[in-house]
Design an enzyme around this catalytic site. Structure first.
Site, PDB file in Angstrom:
ATOM      1  N   TYR A  81      33.350  35.235  29.152  1.00 42.81           N
ATOM      2  CA  TYR A  81      33.323  36.757  29.624  1.00 42.81           C
ATOM      3  C   TYR A  81      32.380  37.723  28.818  1.00 42.81           C
ATOM      4  CZ  TYR A  81      34.734  41.293  31.351  1.00 42.81           C
ATOM      5  OH  TYR A  81      34.825  42.493  31.779  1.00 42.81           O
ATOM      6  N   ASP A 141      38.661  41.534  36.218  1.00 41.53           N
ATOM      7  CA  ASP A 141      38.291  41.075  34.893  1.00 41.53           C
ATOM      8  C   ASP A 141      38.909  41.486  33.637  1.00 41.53           C
ATOM      9  OD1 ASP A 141      35.953  39.755  36.212  1.00 41.53           O
ATOM     10  OD2 ASP A 141      34.494  41.773  35.472  1.00 41.53           O
ATOM     11  N   ASP A 191      39.385  43.428  31.097  1.00 40.67           N
ATOM     12  CA  ASP A 191      39.324  44.769  30.315  1.00 40.67           C
ATOM     13  C   ASP A 191      39.661  45.879  31.286  1.00 40.67           C
ATOM     14  OD1 ASP A 191      37.611  45.100  32.445  1.00 40.67           O
ATOM     15  OD2 ASP A 191      35.694  44.941  31.447  1.00 40.67           O
ATOM     16  N   ARG A 209      31.715  41.353  28.933  1.00 37.37           N
ATOM     17  CA  ARG A 209      31.681  42.571  28.548  1.00 37.37           C
ATOM     18  C   ARG A 209      32.965  42.904  27.507  1.00 37.37           C
ATOM     19  NH1 ARG A 209      29.883  46.176  33.104  1.00 37.37           N
ATOM     20  NH2 ARG A 209      28.725  44.851  34.513  1.00 37.37           N
ATOM     21  N   GLU A 237      37.990  40.286  40.876  1.00 36.46           N
ATOM     22  CA  GLU A 237      37.037  41.242  40.910  1.00 36.46           C
ATOM     23  C   GLU A 237      35.923  41.041  41.703  1.00 36.46           C
ATOM     24  OE1 GLU A 237      34.872  44.005  37.448  1.00 36.46           O
ATOM     25  OE2 GLU A 237      36.988  43.360  37.213  1.00 36.46           O
ATOM     26  N   LYS A 238      35.279  40.003  41.657  1.00 39.63           N
ATOM     27  CA  LYS A 238      34.000  39.780  42.527  1.00 39.63           C
ATOM     28  C   LYS A 238      34.104  38.296  43.206  1.00 39.63           C
ATOM     29  CE  LYS A 238      31.454  41.536  38.477  1.00 39.63           C
ATOM     30  NZ  LYS A 238      32.116  41.394  37.441  1.00 39.63           N
TER      31      LYS A 238
END
Length: 637
Positions: free
Chosen positions: A328, A103, A105, A330, A7-8
């Site tokens: 993580y 991520d 989610d 979030r 994701e990043k």
């Protein structure tokens, strides 16, 4: 070639570190010695197309064009990340195997899936794409995750849920913002009136609370206490419980509003004999609070340190990505997989090393205890936020980072402390025909509460006295006391209480049928979006801060007054969040969610055409701040 898509960049580097070396860093990806390639998104590389991308006529905002509903939805590349999207396009075309490493989610699932869909996978690639779930960026945790990959097909419902949310937000926000901005212009306001699926009900909560406070009129109410004495001269107090016959003199919370009634009771019981009609003693215990999810952490950090929700989220991202000290962040989950239990000693040792907790507190813990947080059945894509086993070599944390890390460490350590236990005694006493109740609490073990304050002070404050009593025992009421109190207005929202309202939104839902459907955990927004929603309302001039208080502005109040009440209540949006969760759990379909929304949208747009609020006239637009840019000059060779 195996292609990992993170994701990043920070997650991409963590994955690469766990793969065979040496590595070759390229422009936008890392090549490992076994031929694998690790690349990444930079947040969302794609965004929903704008109305004028579908038809140029939509550049002009006009009532007759609303509602705008795309027949075929389009994504478009974000201008500032086009280069990285191009890198991924080329790599995906060459890849034999793709590993989705967004991520863990709903948003992270969609973020990579939308790129895969935009580029266009072959049927073989779709069937063989794997899902890598990483919640700890330390190398050992990443290696463990690499060995437990799943088929990405298992996560299609999660991706559909995220897509439904994104499209609902686009339809709702874009159409109603245009509709009510045009209505505002008719009322004399020249700015944009932003309406959002989540932000508007949140604003409604604050506006209604502010109005409640402004309109509140304090009223006196009266309580009667009997001062009692046993035969051996032990003394204690009992509080009068008004009977149903007193209802005409009480408010809805059963507080006595007529002083004469309280005076009559006090006169009647003084110097009279009382009898213990019931005595009940119950052993009780309070278990340690579960480890944090993001909202619970944001609430506690706001209470303890006055930090805003966004500040807490930013600090957590730093602790996770930069320092790799927490899992993580979030997350909406407060449970842990059983596999993590065996890592407790190394995690606790890291906490002490990193000044997350004191050695003495660890020494007093019992690491053989297993609290109810360890539960595989309650862990899905991600788990609670806890410290990792990484040890810092030197003091590297900023002040706020240390504060938040300390909260997360304390919450984790509490899982290895016994419950707070106490005996609760309740005595019912009849005096001159009136019922009085006395309660006492005797602490047996302070347990985990030692971590949350001084044990001795807590024990003194939590224990209350009641002499030994038995049913049928006669007592003497030697005095009666009337206490005059005053009803208090509700408190203005703070970051902590507004977040608590958003996470436990069923308390504010009016519709009884919706209230039955919603659980206490259903809320407005998600763990990842709540902080941003609150900040957005400040940015748009609908909310303002007064020290720790969050208050609505004149603009925010006028906005809510102009909207239909149903748009400002949390009922519909909270129900939508529940339906989105059902899509992720295969209990509801995309079409079942979208069809009612589309029919409601037309009704809302029609309402906006006749909406008017003269209070908007003369209100100033919120200030916008443009970032200053420096002129760049080419370096001379």
């Amino acid at each position: 070639m195996k292609l990992y898509i993170a994701e990043k960049p920070s997650l991409g580097r963590a994955i690469a570190d766990a793969l065979p070396k040496p590595h070759k860093k390229q422009d936008g990806f890392i090549e490992t010695s076994d031929g694998s390639i690790v690349s990444w998104c930079i947040g969302h590389l794609l965004e929903q197309a704008q109305p004028d991308d579908y038809d140029p006529k939509y550049k002009k905002w006009q009532h007759q064009d609303l509602p705008i509903i795309p027949t075929e939805w389009q994504f478009k590349a974000k201008a500032n990340t086009k280069k990285q999207l191009g890198v991924l396009k080329k790599l995906i075309k060459k890849a034999q195997t793709i590993v989705h490493a967004g991520d863990p989610d709903r948003e992270g699932q969609l973020l990579v899936d939308e790129v895969l869909q935009y580029v266009g996978l072959s049927e073989r690639q779709k069937q063989t794409t794997q899902r890598l779930l990483i919640s700890d960026l330390n190398i050992q945790a990443v290696k463990k995750a690499l060995n437990t990959q799943q088929s990405n097909q298992n996560f299609v419902p999660l991706s559909v849920s995220a897509l439904a949310r994104a499209r609902a937000d686009w339809l709702y926000g874009m159409n109603l913002t245009r509709a009510y901005t045009l209505a505002g212009q008719k009322s004399g306001y020249q700015g944009v009136l932003s309406v959002g699926r989540v932000q508007t009900p949140v604003l409604g909560l604050v506006v209604r609370r502010d109005a409640e406070i402004a309109e509140f009129v304090s009223k006196p109410f009266y309580e009667v206490f009997a001062h009692l004495q046993t035969q051996d001269k032990s003394r204690f107090c009992a509080k009068w419980q008004p009977s149903d016959a007193c209802a005409p003199y009480m408010d809805e919370e059963k507080r006595v509003l007529v002083k004469g009634l309280a005076e009559n009771v006090a006169t009647r019981i003084k110097d009279q004999e009382g009898e213990v009609t019931a005595i009940e003693k119950k052993p009780k215990k309070q278990l340690a609070p579960l480890p944090y999810n993001l909202s619970a952490l944001q609430i506690d950090a706001s209470k303890a340190f006055g930090m805003s929700a966004k500040q807490v989220l930013d600090v957590c991202q730093s602790l996770y990505e930069k320092h790799k000290l927490i899992t993580y962040p979030r997350s909406d989950n407060r449970y842990l997989p059983l596999g993590h239990y065996k890592e407790r000693e190394s995690v606790v040792a890291a906490m002490v090393n990193n000044n997350g907790c004191e050695q003495s507190k660890v020494d007093a813990a019992n690491l053989s205890l297993k609290s109810k947080c360890w539960n595989d059945k309650k862990v899905a894509a991600h788990h609670a936020i806890i410290p990792t086993s990484k040890k810092l070599k030197s003091a590297q944390l900023g002040h706020q980072e240390q504060q938040v890390y300390g909260l997360i460490s304390r919450q984790y350590l509490a899982q290895f402390y016994p419950a707070f236990s106490y005996d609760e005694t309740k005595a019912e006493i009849m005096i001159a025909g009136g019922l009085f109740i006395a309660k006492a609490k005797q602490v047996n073990e302070i347990g985990f509460k030692v971590l949350f304050g001084k044990a001795r002070d807590d024990e003194d404050n939590l224990s209350t006295y009641l002499p030994p009593l038995v049913k049928g025992q006669r007592l003497q009421c030697h005095d009666a006391q009337i206490q005059e109190k005053h009803t208090q207005p509700p408190q203005y929202y703070t970051d902590a209480t507004l977040l608590a309202a958003m996470t436990g939104i069923s308390r504010y839902v009016k519709d009884k049928d919706i209230k039955k459907i919603l659980k206490e955990t259903d809320g407005l927004g998600t763990e990842a979006t709540r902080a941003g929603i609150i900040e957005l309302l400040f940015k748009r001039g609908f909310l303002a801060r007064n020290a720790k208080q969050i208050r609505s502005t004149e603009l925010g109040q006028a906005m809510i007054a102009m909207l239909p009440e149903s748009l400002t209540l949390p009922d519909r949006t909270a129900l939508w969040e529940s339906h989105l969760a059902q899509i992720a759990n295969k209990e509801c379909t995309y079409q079942m969610f979208m069809d009612p929304l589309l029919s409601q949208l037309g009704e809302f747009v029609s309402d906006a055409k006749v909406a008017n609020n003269p209070d908007l006239k003369g209100l100033s637009k919120p200030r916008t701040f443009k970032r200053k840019t420096r002129k760049r000059t080419k370096a001379k060779s």
